[in-house]
Motif scaffolding. Structure first.
Motif, mmCIF file in Angstrom:
data_model
loop_
_atom_site.group_PDB
_atom_site.id
_atom_site.type_symbol
_atom_site.label_atom_id
_atom_site.label_comp_id
_atom_site.label_asym_id
_atom_site.label_seq_id
_atom_site.Cartn_x
_atom_site.Cartn_y
_atom_site.Cartn_z
ATOM 1 N N GLU A 1 0.813 -1.216 0.000
ATOM 2 C CA GLU A 1 0.000 0.000 0.000
ATOM 3 C C GLU A 1 0.842 1.259 0.000
ATOM 4 N N LYS A 2 2.087 1.134 0.454
ATOM 5 C CA LYS A 2 2.909 2.326 0.632
ATOM 6 C C LYS A 2 4.372 1.923 0.670
ATOM 7 N N ILE A 3 5.242 2.849 0.244
ATOM 8 C CA ILE A 3 6.687 2.666 0.348
ATOM 9 C C ILE A 3 7.238 3.963 0.926
ATOM 10 N N GLN A 4 8.114 3.829 1.921
ATOM 11 C CA GLN A 4 8.677 5.037 2.524
ATOM 12 C C GLN A 4 10.096 4.774 2.999
ATOM 13 N N HIS A 5 10.821 5.868 3.244
ATOM 14 C CA HIS A 5 12.184 5.763 3.750
ATOM 15 C C HIS A 5 12.243 5.958 5.268
ATOM 16 N N GLU A 6 11.232 6.556 5.851
ATOM 17 C CA GLU A 6 11.196 6.797 7.289
ATOM 18 C C GLU A 6 10.864 5.509 8.039
ATOM 19 N N ILE A 7 11.431 5.371 9.229
ATOM 20 C CA ILE A 7 11.140 4.203 10.061
ATOM 21 C C ILE A 7 9.673 4.280 10.484
ATOM 22 N N PRO A 8 8.915 3.225 10.227
ATOM 23 C CA PRO A 8 7.490 3.228 10.603
ATOM 24 C C PRO A 8 7.287 2.889 12.080
ATOM 25 N N ASP A 9 6.043 2.837 12.490
ATOM 26 C CA ASP A 9 5.652 2.425 13.829
ATOM 27 C C ASP A 9 6.249 1.044 14.100
ATOM 28 N N LYS A 10 7.126 0.957 15.071
ATOM 29 C CA LYS A 10 7.846 -0.300 15.331
ATOM 30 C C LYS A 10 6.930 -1.445 15.731
ATOM 31 N N ALA B 1 15.840 -1.451 13.192
ATOM 32 C CA ALA B 1 15.031 -0.703 12.224
ATOM 33 C C ALA B 1 15.809 0.424 11.558
ATOM 34 N N GLY B 2 16.731 1.033 12.257
ATOM 35 C CA GLY B 2 17.518 2.132 11.689
ATOM 36 C C GLY B 2 18.444 1.714 10.560
ATOM 37 N N ASN B 3 18.711 0.414 10.436
ATOM 38 C CA ASN B 3 19.594 -0.086 9.372
ATOM 39 C C ASN B 3 18.873 -0.282 8.043
ATOM 40 N N PHE B 4 17.552 -0.229 8.070
ATOM 41 C CA PHE B 4 16.768 -0.463 6.861
ATOM 42 C C PHE B 4 16.484 0.872 6.185
ATOM 43 N N LYS B 5 16.738 0.943 4.890
ATOM 44 C CA LYS B 5 16.652 2.220 4.165
ATOM 45 C C LYS B 5 15.326 2.434 3.450
ATOM 46 N N THR B 6 14.575 1.356 3.241
ATOM 47 C CA THR B 6 13.275 1.465 2.585
ATOM 48 C C THR B 6 12.317 0.520 3.286
ATOM 49 N N TRP B 7 11.068 0.990 3.451
ATOM 50 C CA TRP B 7 10.028 0.215 4.125
ATOM 51 C C TRP B 7 8.830 0.051 3.211
ATOM 52 N N PHE B 8 8.315 -1.180 3.143
ATOM 53 C CA PHE B 8 7.157 -1.521 2.322
ATOM 54 C C PHE B 8 6.006 -1.907 3.243
ATOM 55 N N LYS B 9 4.872 -1.251 3.080
ATOM 56 C CA LYS B 9 3.678 -1.576 3.866
ATOM 57 C C LYS B 9 2.945 -2.694 3.128
ATOM 58 N N VAL B 10 3.075 -3.902 3.630
ATOM 59 C CA VAL B 10 2.555 -5.105 2.979
ATOM 60 C C VAL B 10 1.191 -5.455 3.562
ATOM 61 N N ILE B 11 0.229 -5.685 2.655
ATOM 62 C CA ILE B 11 -1.115 -6.057 3.110
ATOM 63 C C ILE B 11 -1.394 -7.548 2.940
#
Length: 121
Positions: free
Chosen positions: A73-82, A93-103
């Motif tokens: 649903e979304k892709i972001q570079h900021e650390i999401p809600d842990k 979490a700080g080592n990951f550069k891209t985050w994918f919101k997987v449904i």
């Protein structure tokens, strides 16, 4: 369709494995955040993926035969809600550069890579 393929391993995952650990949070919250190590995905690539009718990325189990479509649903570079990141890698979490919101996850065919065209690696 434009997307990316990412390799993953179960080196640090719990015994249930990476996909199952992520799927547990999808069942609980309706989504989960999947982190990508290494260089960040560019905004151009993010836009290409998100402009697909059904945005998804391909996850390849390194050294194994597992292939999975991760619908996002979304892709972001900021650390999401842990809380929405599997517990086994929240502390990194700080080592990951891209985050994918997987449904959801779906098995991909074992020959999926034979029908893909690689633009860059």
């Amino acid at each position: 369709m434009n997307t990316i393929a990412l390799r993953f391993a179960d080196n640090f995952a719990p015994d249930m494995g990476t996909i199952a650990a992520h799927s547990e949070l999808i069942e609980k919250y309706g989504y989960v955040w999947y982190g990508k190590l290494g260089s960040a995905v560019s905004q151009k690539v993010i836009d290409e993926i998100m402009n697909n009718n059904i945005p998804k990325i391909l996850l390849i189990h390194s050294g194994k035969t597992g292939r999975y479509w991760a619908y996002i649903e979304k892709i972001q570079h900021e650390i999401p809600d842990k809380e929405k990141i599997p517990e086994y890698y929240r502390h990194n979490a700080g080592n990951f550069k891209t985050w994918f919101k997987v449904i959801r996850f779906e098995n991909a065919s074992s020959n999926v890579l034979s029908v893909c065209k690689v633009k860059s690696s």
